[in-house]
Design a protein around this motif. Structure first.
Motif, short mmCIF file in Angstrom:
data_model
loop_
_atom_site.label_atom_id
_atom_site.label_comp_id
_atom_site.label_asym_id
_atom_site.label_seq_id
_atom_site.Cartn_x
_atom_site.Cartn_y
_atom_site.Cartn_z
N PHE A 110 -12.66 -0.55 3.78
CA PHE A 110 -13.02 0.84 4.09
C PHE A 110 -14.30 1.31 3.14
O PHE A 110 -15.30 1.96 3.82
N ALA A 111 -14.14 1.44 2.02
CA ALA A 111 -15.09 1.91 1.04
C ALA A 111 -16.51 1.25 1.33
O ALA A 111 -17.30 2.12 1.01
N ALA A 112 -16.28 -0.02 1.64
CA ALA A 112 -17.67 -0.58 1.67
C ALA A 112 -18.67 -0.18 2.77
O ALA A 112 -19.95 -0.15 2.67
N TYR A 113 -17.75 0.20 3.77
CA TYR A 113 -18.61 0.79 5.07
C TYR A 113 -18.74 2.54 4.92
O TYR A 113 -19.78 2.80 5.44
N ALA A 114 -17.73 2.99 4.24
CA ALA A 114 -17.94 4.62 4.13
C ALA A 114 -18.28 5.32 3.06
O ALA A 114 -18.65 6.37 3.05
N ALA A 115 -18.37 4.50 1.92
CA ALA A 115 -18.44 5.28 0.73
C ALA A 115 -20.13 5.04 0.29
O ALA A 115 -20.97 4.17 0.49
N PRO A 116 -20.65 6.08 -0.46
CA PRO A 116 -22.13 6.03 -0.88
C PRO A 116 -22.04 4.69 -1.98
O PRO A 116 -21.06 4.43 -2.62
N ARG A 273 -20.27 1.48 11.70
CA ARG A 273 -19.96 1.50 10.29
C ARG A 273 -18.67 2.53 10.42
O ARG A 273 -17.61 2.29 9.72
N VAL A 274 -18.50 3.58 11.41
CA VAL A 274 -17.33 4.42 11.62
C VAL A 274 -16.24 3.46 12.18
O VAL A 274 -15.08 3.58 11.55
N GLY A 275 -16.60 2.74 13.07
CA GLY A 275 -15.66 1.78 13.58
C GLY A 275 -14.96 0.89 12.54
O GLY A 275 -13.72 0.54 12.45
N ALA A 276 -15.78 0.17 11.60
CA ALA A 276 -15.45 -0.57 10.74
C ALA A 276 -14.39 0.07 9.81
O ALA A 276 -13.34 -0.50 9.49
N ALA A 277 -14.79 1.40 9.28
CA ALA A 277 -13.93 2.08 8.36
C ALA A 277 -12.65 2.17 9.03
O ALA A 277 -11.71 2.32 8.37
N ALA A 278 -12.62 2.90 10.34
CA ALA A 278 -11.45 3.12 11.00
C ALA A 278 -10.66 1.87 11.05
O ALA A 278 -9.47 2.19 11.09
N ALA A 279 -11.01 0.90 11.50
CA ALA A 279 -10.31 -0.46 11.45
C ALA A 279 -9.67 -0.78 10.25
O ALA A 279 -8.42 -1.25 10.15
N ALA A 280 -10.43 -0.72 9.02
CA ALA A 280 -9.74 -0.87 8.01
C ALA A 280 -8.69 -0.07 7.59
O ALA A 280 -7.54 -0.40 6.85
N LEU A 281 -8.82 1.37 7.80
CA LEU A 281 -7.86 2.36 7.62
C LEU A 281 -6.76 2.13 8.39
O LEU A 281 -5.41 2.22 7.94
N GLY A 282 -6.70 1.71 9.66
CA GLY A 282 -5.74 1.02 10.39
C GLY A 282 -4.96 0.05 9.76
O GLY A 282 -3.71 0.09 9.98
N ALA A 283 -5.58 -0.92 9.17
CA ALA A 283 -4.69 -1.89 8.75
C ALA A 283 -3.97 -1.64 7.82
O ALA A 283 -2.85 -1.95 7.26
N LEU A 284 -4.55 -0.83 6.74
CA LEU A 284 -4.21 -0.30 5.57
C LEU A 284 -2.83 0.40 5.91
O LEU A 284 -1.90 0.42 5.19
N LEU A 285 -3.06 1.44 6.80
CA LEU A 285 -1.91 2.32 7.12
C LEU A 285 -0.70 1.50 7.55
O LEU A 285 0.41 1.70 7.06
N ALA A 286 -0.78 0.68 8.31
CA ALA A 286 0.38 -0.47 8.77
C ALA A 286 0.57 -1.36 7.74
O ALA A 286 1.97 -1.60 7.43
N LEU A 287 -0.24 -1.77 6.68
CA LEU A 287 0.13 -2.57 5.63
C LEU A 287 1.20 -1.84 4.87
O LEU A 287 2.33 -2.36 4.32
N VAL A 288 0.71 -0.62 4.33
CA VAL A 288 1.79 0.32 3.60
C VAL A 288 3.02 0.25 4.01
O VAL A 288 4.05 0.33 3.51
N ALA A 289 2.96 0.50 5.33
CA ALA A 289 4.32 0.90 6.07
C ALA A 289 5.08 -0.56 6.02
O ALA A 289 6.45 -0.62 5.52
N GLY A 290 4.69 -1.76 6.33
CA GLY A 290 5.27 -2.99 6.36
C GLY A 290 5.90 -3.48 5.02
O GLY A 290 6.80 -3.69 4.81
N VAL A 291 4.66 -3.31 3.99
CA VAL A 291 5.29 -3.61 2.62
C VAL A 291 6.35 -2.85 2.07
O VAL A 291 7.32 -3.10 1.48
N GLY A 292 6.20 -1.51 2.41
CA GLY A 292 7.16 -0.44 1.96
C GLY A 292 8.61 -0.94 2.43
O GLY A 292 9.68 -0.95 1.72
N ARG A 293 8.54 -1.41 3.77
CA ARG A 293 9.83 -1.74 4.32
C ARG A 293 10.59 -2.82 3.91
O ARG A 293 11.94 -3.21 3.68
N THR A 294 9.74 -3.97 3.63
CA THR A 294 10.21 -5.09 3.03
C THR A 294 10.76 -4.96 1.59
O THR A 294 11.70 -5.53 1.07
N ALA A 295 10.08 -4.11 0.78
CA ALA A 295 10.22 -3.84 -0.55
C ALA A 295 11.95 -2.83 -0.56
O ALA A 295 12.74 -3.26 -1.22
#
Length: 421
Positions: A110-116, A273-295
């Protein structure tokens, strides 16, 4: 906030499929193709087919198990129920550490596509904290945000495919390319790296305690999400290869942006670039949810600190686990490299699915939805792909698994001494 508190069933089939799509598309399209091309060149197309087949076998195992055990934890729970406490622990530990690395990889993407320039690491940490806050407020908000992200990403990917395949360079990239130039080892290594891109469907199973009618919804959502992603991956992989060629793709930090630029459509580059950033955010959002529930599931059984089993009394989410995850991922973002994280994540996830296939193989006829041969092929495929990952990923993965085993042995010994006194 007690460890036995239940989560709320709020997700239907559509939302479950979208969470799976959001998990997979962000990881695969924008992070996996370049290292796969470095391993196998144009042979990554064969690697993609192999990874997709192994993922399908694994998906049938996960769907079959999730229908019988519709609770949070995924293969951690399935391994405990079907094989015993140790296989379950190894599955849960492999998932948590592998997907924690994936969280860091997606934040960095996400940062590679969205950050200065120069601000990538701080922006990546900020993204982790922001999405952890979204998950903290409840799973329905997670699903709503994922709908928006998936829609944006699919539109952008469609734009890239159309521009790439209609440009005059639409065949130059593969001129003279040899699909087998990387040899069998290179192709299998690319499959192992690309498997990282398919692992998102597990997020649906780990959220089994929050899905309505899980015995019907989870199998449909897992197989449906995987089928849709296979089609998208094939189209995008073919497009970047025919436009960029395997050599340029292997060294590209932003291959989809390069496709647009070579198509003389530079005005669309910011959209990509916006789409790439959005895709990475979508993956990160679901990853946080999944790892949290396994923990959460592991903490309920004492395989992780009991504090991590806390469920928020209002929002009904595992807020302790997600806060701890955000802190660990923030540290990793500051210390790891994106491409190394992909190999390490694949190691952990392939071990996770190896246990899932073995567990599904033991299910009785009344709970069986798919032929046992698929679970046998899935287990064999996981072992093969693990063995052909980059050596550094294998060594790192073995060390981290050893740390987990050591932790559990110490905990069991301390518990045994407490019982004796």
């Amino acid at each position: 906030m007690t460890s036995g508190a239940a989560l709320s069933r709020r997700l239907g089939t559509f939302d479950a499929v979208l969470i799976g799509l959001g998990s997979m598309i962000g990881a695969g399209i924008f992070a996996s193709f370049a290292p796969a091309a470095a391993a196998a060149g144009a042979g990554l197309l064969i690697g993609l087919a192999i990874a997709g087949f192994v993922a399908f076998c694994n998906a049938t195992a996960s769907a079959q198990l999730a229908a019988q055990y519709p609770t949070s934890g995924g293969t951690y729970i399935y391994g405990r129920e079907r094989l015993g406490a140790w296989p379950g622990f190894l599955a849960g530990w492999s998932f948590v550490v592998g997907k924690t690395a994936s969280c860091a990889a997606m934040a960095l993407t996400f940062a590679a596509y969205a950050a200065p320039a120069g601000w990538e690491k701080p922006v990546a940490v900020a993204a982790v904290l922001a999405l952890a806050a979204v998950n903290y407020r409840g799973v329905t908000r997670t699903a709503r945000l994922t709908r928006i992200i998936v829609a944006v990403v699919l539109v952008v990917l469609g734009l890239v495919v159309v521009l790439g395949l209609t440009t005059g360079r639409a065949s130059a990239g593969l001129a003279g390319a040899d699909l087998f130039a990387g040899g069998p080892y290179g192709i299998l290594q690319s499959a192992g790296l690309l498997f990282f891109a398919f692992a998102g469907y597990a997020r649906i199973a780990t959220m089994g305690e929050e899905v309505r009618d899980p015995r019907r919804t989870i199998p449909r959502a897992i197989v449906g999400a995987l089928a849709l992603v296979l089609v998208v991956y094939a189209l995008v992989a073919a497009t970047v290869l025919v436009v960029l060629g395997p050599e340029r793709l292997a060294t590209s930090a932003a291959p989809l942006v390069e496709v647009v630029l070579l198509a003389d459509a530079g005005g669309a580059a910011p959209i990509v670039r916006v789409g790439a950033a959005a895709a990475a955010l979508g993956a990160l959002l679901a990853l946080v949810a999944g790892v949290g529930r396994t923990a959460l599931a592991m903490a309920r059984n004492g395989d992780l600190p009991v504090w991590l089993a806390g469920v928020h009394p209002t929002f009904r989410v595992p807020h302790h686990a997600e806060m701890a995850l955000a802190a660990v991922v923030g540290i990793l973002v500051l210390t790891i490299d994106l491409r190394d994280a992909i190999g390490f994540s694949s190691f952990g996830v392939l071990l996770y699915y190896l246990i899932a296939n073995v567990a599904a193989f033991t299910q009785t006829r009344e709970h069986r939805r798919y032929a046992r041969v698929l679970q046998a092929l899935g287990a064999a495929g996981c072992l093969l792909l693990v063995a052909t990952l980059p050596p550094a990923s294998i060594v790192g993965g073995v060390l981290v698994v050893a740390v987990g085993v050591g932790y559990r042995l110490v905990r069991l010994r301390l518990a045994r001494r407490a019982d004796e006194t």
